[in-house]
Write an enzyme that holds these catalytic residues in place. Sequence first.
Site, mmCIF file in Angstrom:
data_model
loop_
_atom_site.group_PDB
_atom_site.id
_atom_site.type_symbol
_atom_site.label_atom_id
_atom_site.label_comp_id
_atom_site.label_asym_id
_atom_site.label_seq_id
_atom_site.Cartn_x
_atom_site.Cartn_y
_atom_site.Cartn_z
ATOM 1 N N HIS A 1 0.871 -1.176 0.000
ATOM 2 C CA HIS A 1 0.000 0.000 0.000
ATOM 3 C C HIS A 1 0.911 1.230 0.000
ATOM 4 C CE1 HIS A 1 -3.757 2.181 1.597
ATOM 5 N NE2 HIS A 1 -2.818 3.098 1.436
ATOM 6 N N HIS B 1 -7.563 -4.041 7.646
ATOM 7 C CA HIS B 1 -7.636 -2.888 6.737
ATOM 8 C C HIS B 1 -7.410 -1.547 7.433
ATOM 9 C CE1 HIS B 1 -9.097 -5.786 3.845
ATOM 10 N NE2 HIS B 1 -10.134 -6.075 4.602
ATOM 11 N N ARG C 1 -8.385 14.919 2.326
ATOM 12 C CA ARG C 1 -8.226 15.463 3.679
ATOM 13 C C ARG C 1 -6.799 15.237 4.140
ATOM 14 N NH1 ARG C 1 -7.683 10.616 6.117
ATOM 15 N NH2 ARG C 1 -8.974 8.881 5.407
ATOM 16 N N VAL D 1 -3.910 10.627 8.806
ATOM 17 C CA VAL D 1 -3.363 10.327 10.129
ATOM 18 C C VAL D 1 -1.836 10.313 10.070
ATOM 19 C CG1 VAL D 1 -3.222 8.589 11.963
ATOM 20 C CG2 VAL D 1 -5.400 8.988 10.785
#
Length: 442
Positions: free
Chosen positions: A210, A237, A294, A297
């Site tokens: 990822h 996930h 956005r 994290v």
Amino acid sequence: MNNLKKVLIANRGEIAVRIIQACHLLKLKCVAVYSTADKEALHVQLADESVCIGGPDSNQSYLNQQNLLAAAEITNADAIHPGYGFLSENADFAHLCEQQNIKFIGPSSKVIALMGEKANARETMETAGVPIVPGSPRDFIDVDSGLAIAKKIGYPVMLKASAGGGGKGMRVIHSEMEFKQKFSIAQKEAQSAFNDTHMYEEKYLEHPRHVEVQLVADQQGHVVILGNRDCTLQQNHQKVIEEAPAVIVDKATQDEMFRVCIRAAKQIQYEGAGTIEFLYDAPGKFYFMEMNTRIQVEHPVTELTTQTDIVALQLRIARGEPLTNFKEVVSARGFALECRVTAKTAGQIKHLLLPSGHGIRTDRALYQGYKVPPNYDAMIAKIIAYGPDRQTTIRQMQIAIEQTVVEGIRTNLDFLMQLLQEPDFIKNTTDVNWIDLLTHAK
């Protein structure tokens, strides 16, 4: 240029604290909102003003759009920063802000809607020349439509909720029989999480990484790439440990990723901070997953490796400032690693010791005596290490986790240390399923 003076932060926890820091850096006033469960929260104490917006349930408070807008009105806030989660990718909320002449710190409601619906996002990215995994030409709500698509693209497939992410409504499916068994369960989960029953599916890659690309774009059409991140380590996930840069990606593939991201952001007239996420399969083989409209994290690892303040950039862009002082691609220097510290139980923090020292950063809303409520996301802090290379930074993080003490509640600190010591992680030979397989085996 917009003369923003006061920002309402439509969020809580460590990201609200982080936004307050950026606002004060730019000499902007900030308003904290809080639920009754968060009355003693750190972000409430640090903000210039605070407003209670409802009960402990998120639907009563942090997801209550009218209460948030009312709080902005009574405090004369001229902008709203949504952080991540909650309403950060809610096009309807962004549209309400636009209607009331409140600056939503992020892209337009039109762009949020476009990227928030997975089938439309795929089609848009494909038009921009971004590689995509074979999948649904459009979303669907019935099992027969899903079965027809799965037969066409071939099993295994990944079934997803069209309206959201975070693993909600997501299932890996290996056969027609399994599709029939799991479809209604996944759809009900999507309905509960997003109030939307539309589903989407794509070809499932067995052992991908990822990898995501961080970008910022101003109101004048400039797009700047702030490097990439490897967010492969996930459990159910949900990301657990993130890295920057993504050293697994070869330079030619990385350069091509950056090129298609710039082209895509310009095509949709993006504004603000955004992340385009990919599945990376091998050199030259990467596929669009989704775009997060956005702050992420894991933004601190990019801030450290590119020496930028992404949250402050969000505010500057919202004020209309151009990104003319930046190169189109900002080169990463060094290596950064982030561990998400999560609470396994609610309760009061009786003793707290957070790591510090050279190359260590902690983003948190914890303090000794704070009562962790049971109502919200389990993440309570982020520990970030920065060093000259991956191996050195891993060792720095191991030491930081060893030095962290959180008494009064149960956390995942022991699990994080286990992951940091696993040979596969140290050798960088994991994939997105690695943690789930590891925990299942043990």
